[in-house]
Design an enzyme around this catalytic site. Structure first.
Site, PDB file in Angstrom:
ATOM      1  N   ALA A  71       0.871  -1.168   0.000  1.00 24.60           N
ATOM      2  CA  ALA A  71       0.000   0.000   0.000  1.00 24.60           C
ATOM      3  C   ALA A  71       0.912   1.223   0.000  1.00 24.60           C
ATOM      4  O   ALA A  71       2.085   1.137   0.367  1.00 24.60           O
ATOM      5  CB  ALA A  71      -0.887  -0.017   1.230  1.00 24.60           C
ATOM      6  N   GLY A 123       0.538  -4.855   0.972  1.00 24.09           N
ATOM      7  CA  GLY A 123      -0.644  -4.880   0.120  1.00 24.09           C
ATOM      8  C   GLY A 123      -0.405  -5.589  -1.208  1.00 24.09           C
ATOM      9  O   GLY A 123      -1.339  -6.110  -1.814  1.00 24.09           O
ATOM     10  N   GLU A 183      -0.932  -9.142  -0.472  1.00 24.33           N
ATOM     11  CA  GLU A 183      -2.378  -9.312  -0.249  1.00 24.33           C
ATOM     12  C   GLU A 183      -3.153  -9.290  -1.571  1.00 24.33           C
ATOM     13  O   GLU A 183      -4.102 -10.055  -1.755  1.00 24.33           O
ATOM     14  CB  GLU A 183      -2.871  -8.222   0.705  1.00 24.33           C
ATOM     15  CG  GLU A 183      -2.274  -8.375   2.099  1.00 24.33           C
ATOM     16  CD  GLU A 183      -2.529  -7.186   3.006  1.00 24.33           C
ATOM     17  OE1 GLU A 183      -2.126  -6.065   2.642  1.00 24.33           O
ATOM     18  OE2 GLU A 183      -3.141  -7.370   4.067  1.00 24.33           O
ATOM     19  N   GLU A 232       4.500  -4.970   7.207  1.00 20.96           N
ATOM     20  CA  GLU A 232       3.831  -3.811   7.818  1.00 20.96           C
ATOM     21  C   GLU A 232       4.332  -3.500   9.218  1.00 20.96           C
ATOM     22  O   GLU A 232       4.409  -2.349   9.641  1.00 20.96           O
ATOM     23  CB  GLU A 232       2.310  -4.050   7.875  1.00 20.96           C
ATOM     24  CG  GLU A 232       1.614  -3.970   6.529  1.00 20.96           C
ATOM     25  CD  GLU A 232       1.530  -5.297   5.784  1.00 20.96           C
ATOM     26  OE1 GLU A 232       2.272  -6.241   6.140  1.00 20.96           O
ATOM     27  OE2 GLU A 232       0.719  -5.383   4.842  1.00 20.96           O
TER      28      GLU A 232
HETATM   29  C1  HXC Z   1       5.037   4.316  -1.328  1.00 18.58           C
HETATM   30  C2  HXC Z   1       6.907   3.319  -2.162  1.00 18.58           C
HETATM   31  C3  HXC Z   1       6.546   2.092  -1.575  1.00 18.58           C
HETATM   32  C4  HXC Z   1       5.317   2.040  -0.835  1.00 18.58           C
HETATM   33  C5  HXC Z   1       8.407   1.813  -2.602  1.00 18.58           C
HETATM   34  N1  HXC Z   1       8.070   3.096  -2.779  1.00 18.58           N
HETATM   35  N2  HXC Z   1       7.494   1.180  -1.866  1.00 18.58           N
HETATM   36  N3  HXC Z   1       6.147   4.421  -2.032  1.00 18.58           N
HETATM   37  N4  HXC Z   1       4.617   3.180  -0.742  1.00 18.58           N
HETATM   38  N5  HXC Z   1       4.877   0.924  -0.274  1.00 18.58           N
HETATM   39  C6  HXC Z   1       8.811   4.121  -3.520  1.00 18.58           C
HETATM   40  C7  HXC Z   1      10.022   4.593  -2.761  1.00 18.58           C
HETATM   41  O1  HXC Z   1       9.662   5.562  -1.824  1.00 18.58           O
HETATM   42  C8  HXC Z   1      10.862   5.152  -3.877  1.00 18.58           C
HETATM   43  O2  HXC Z   1      10.361   6.429  -4.237  1.00 18.58           O
HETATM   44  C9  HXC Z   1      10.574   4.211  -5.039  1.00 18.58           C
HETATM   45  O3  HXC Z   1       9.324   3.579  -4.726  1.00 18.58           O
HETATM   46  C10 HXC Z   1      11.628   3.139  -5.184  1.00 18.58           C
HETATM   47  O4  HXC Z   1      11.793   2.472  -3.960  1.00 18.58           O
HETATM   48  P1  HXC Z   1      13.227   2.299  -3.236  1.00 18.58           P
HETATM   49  O5  HXC Z   1      12.969   2.076  -1.806  1.00 18.58           O
HETATM   50  O6  HXC Z   1      14.122   3.419  -3.610  1.00 18.58           O
HETATM   51  O7  HXC Z   1      13.741   0.960  -3.944  1.00 18.58           O
HETATM   52  P2  HXC Z   1      14.691  -0.164  -3.323  1.00 18.58           P
HETATM   53  O8  HXC Z   1      15.816   0.483  -2.563  1.00 18.58           O
HETATM   54  O9  HXC Z   1      15.000  -1.079  -4.457  1.00 18.58           O
HETATM   55  O10 HXC Z   1      13.819  -0.937  -2.240  1.00 18.58           O
HETATM   56  C11 HXC Z   1      12.641  -1.673  -2.663  1.00 18.58           C
HETATM   57  C12 HXC Z   1      11.784  -2.058  -1.415  1.00 18.58           C
HETATM   58  C13 HXC Z   1      11.489  -0.790  -0.610  1.00 18.58           C
HETATM   59  C14 HXC Z   1      12.560  -3.073  -0.552  1.00 18.58           C
HETATM   60  C15 HXC Z   1      10.537  -2.724  -1.940  1.00 18.58           C
HETATM   61  O11 HXC Z   1      10.954   0.216  -1.491  1.00 18.58           O
HETATM   62  C16 HXC Z   1      10.495  -1.013   0.499  1.00 18.58           C
HETATM   63  O12 HXC Z   1      10.825  -1.547   1.559  1.00 18.58           O
HETATM   64  N6  HXC Z   1       9.232  -0.557   0.298  1.00 18.58           N
HETATM   65  C17 HXC Z   1       8.206  -0.657   1.295  1.00 18.58           C
HETATM   66  C18 HXC Z   1       7.726  -2.073   1.417  1.00 18.58           C
HETATM   67  C19 HXC Z   1       6.632  -2.165   2.494  1.00 18.58           C
HETATM   68  O13 HXC Z   1       6.851  -1.846   3.680  1.00 18.58           O
HETATM   69  N7  HXC Z   1       5.420  -2.532   2.079  1.00 18.58           N
HETATM   70  C20 HXC Z   1       4.318  -2.591   2.958  1.00 18.58           C
HETATM   71  C21 HXC Z   1       3.593  -1.291   2.889  1.00 18.58           C
HETATM   72  S1  HXC Z   1       2.319  -1.188   4.097  1.00 18.58           S
HETATM   73  P3  HXC Z   1      11.325   7.721  -4.330  1.00 18.58           P
HETATM   74  O14 HXC Z   1      10.352   8.845  -4.581  1.00 18.58           O
HETATM   75  O15 HXC Z   1      12.062   7.813  -3.046  1.00 18.58           O
HETATM   76  O16 HXC Z   1      12.191   7.401  -5.508  1.00 18.58           O
HETATM   77  C22 HXC Z   1       1.089  -2.037   3.465  1.00 18.58           C
HETATM   78  C23 HXC Z   1      -0.029  -2.054   4.400  1.00 18.58           C
HETATM   79  C24 HXC Z   1      -1.284  -2.674   3.955  1.00 18.58           C
HETATM   80  O17 HXC Z   1       1.065  -2.555   2.391  1.00 18.58           O
HETATM   81  C25 HXC Z   1      -2.350  -2.449   4.948  1.00 18.58           C
HETATM   82  C26 HXC Z   1      -1.958  -1.959   6.273  1.00 18.58           C
HETATM   83  C27 HXC Z   1      -2.280  -0.531   6.584  1.00 18.58           C
END
Ligand code: HXC
Length: 257
Positions: free
Chosen positions: A65, A108, A111, A131
């Site tokens: 998400a 997400g 999911e 998360e």
């Molecule tokens: C918003 C995101 C994002 C996300 C990545 N990006 N994931 N933006 N929401 N979930 C964006 C980054 O900010 C970045 O933007 C660009 O995408 C590239 O990501 P990087 O981090 O620079 O890439 P990398 O270093 O290769 O790392 C990839 C990754 C990492 C390991 C997937 O991005 C990451 O950990 N993302 C979050 C994963 C996560 O926690 N997902 C769960 C989300 S919560 P910029 O602008 O900086 O270039 C969820 C909750 C569901 O899903 C319901 C509960 C409320």
């Protein structure tokens, strides 16, 4: 239909929906949710669509998400908007769906993949519910569907530590039906979809409904539900065609009736 965050292509009786926010690794904001749900519900109403494939990019199916969109929200914002509820409608489609997962399927994203009926993974796929590292928990069914898919042991560890699984572990655990070389993923997903779409659509819908019911009910109720549907398929023209074709030693040509 105009979409900004997804691409939808029709190929014969199948449809390919590609998440298209590459700069954000296909993070699922509310616009993506609304577009995916609207597009798949439109396909679900189309009798000429027999299977829907959902995919992302090579690098990310979806990295979760959208964290930046959620960051400022409070309880009352989440509650009044009933945040993420529309995703449930994806799980309620009657048309079979295939998730073709390459790269990150986190939070997400994992999911969303689990909302689909068949889950195919590239050898590059990474699954997880991280998360907890953000101070939240899964919100699109992850704690429930991951547990049903892989059991308590792995689901609890993944949800409590945020550890991710690679494609091989996901296949061993029963989360995905098959792992493919990354370059073969989309071709194979479309081939699977074409196979499903070549079956009788109403019968495929009933098969999907029967398997899905296993996650909702007891064994005895589920078997009774299956038996009713099994009797019902004998009201279709496609049952006559399928069984006649077998007797005639020719391929069946279903009319989806
Ligand atoms: C918003 C995101 C994002 C996300 C990545 N990006 N994931 N933006 N929401 N979930 C964006 C980054 O900010 C970045 O933007 C660009 O995408 C590239 O990501 P990087 O981090 O620079 O890439 P990398 O270093 O290769 O790392 C990839 C990754 C990492 C390991 C997937 O991005 C990451 O950990 N993302 C979050 C994963 C996560 O926690 N997902 C769960 C989300 S919560 P910029 O602008 O900086 O270039 C969820 C909750 C569901 O899903 C319901 C509960 C409320």
């Amino acid at each position: 239909l105009d979409h900004e965050t997804i691409l939808v292509e029709r190929k014969g009786r199948t449809a390919l929906l590609t998440l298209n926010r590459p700069k954000a690794l296909n993070a699922l904001n509310l616009q993506v949710m609304n577009e995916v749900v609207a597009a798949t519900e439109a396909l679900d109403r189309d009798p000429d669509c027999g299977c829907i494939v959902i995919t992302g990019s090579e690098r990310a199916f979806a990295a979760g998400a959208d964290i930046k969109e959620m960051q400022p929200q409070g309880y009352m914002d989440m509650y009044l908007a009933d945040w993420f509820t529309a995703w449930d409608r994806l799980g309620q489609l009657r048309t079979p769906t295939v998730a073709a997962v390459s790269g990150y399927a986190l939070g997400g994203g994992c999911e969303l993949a689990m909302l689909c009926d068949i889950l195919l993974a590239a050898d590059t796929a990474v699954f997880g519910q991280p998360e907890i590292k953000l101070g939240v928990i899964p919100g699109i069914g992850g704690s429930q569907r991951l547990t049903r898919a892989v059991g308590k042991a792995k689901a609890m560890e993944l949800c409590l530590t945020g550890r991710t699984m690679d494609a091989a572990e996901a296949e061993r655990a029963g989360l995905v039906s098959r792992v493919l070389p990354a370059g073969a993923l989309i071709g194979e997903a479309l081939a699977v979809a074409e196979t499903v779409a070549g079956m009788s659509l109403p019968v495929a819908m009933m098969a999907k409904e029967a398997v899905s019911r296993a996650f909702e009910t007891s064994l005895a109720e589920g078997v009774r539900f299956e038996r009713r549907l099994f009797h019902a398929v004998f009201a279709t023209a496609d049952q006559k065609e399928g069984m006649s074709a077998f007797a005639d030693k020719r391929p069946a040509v279903f009319r989806h009736r």
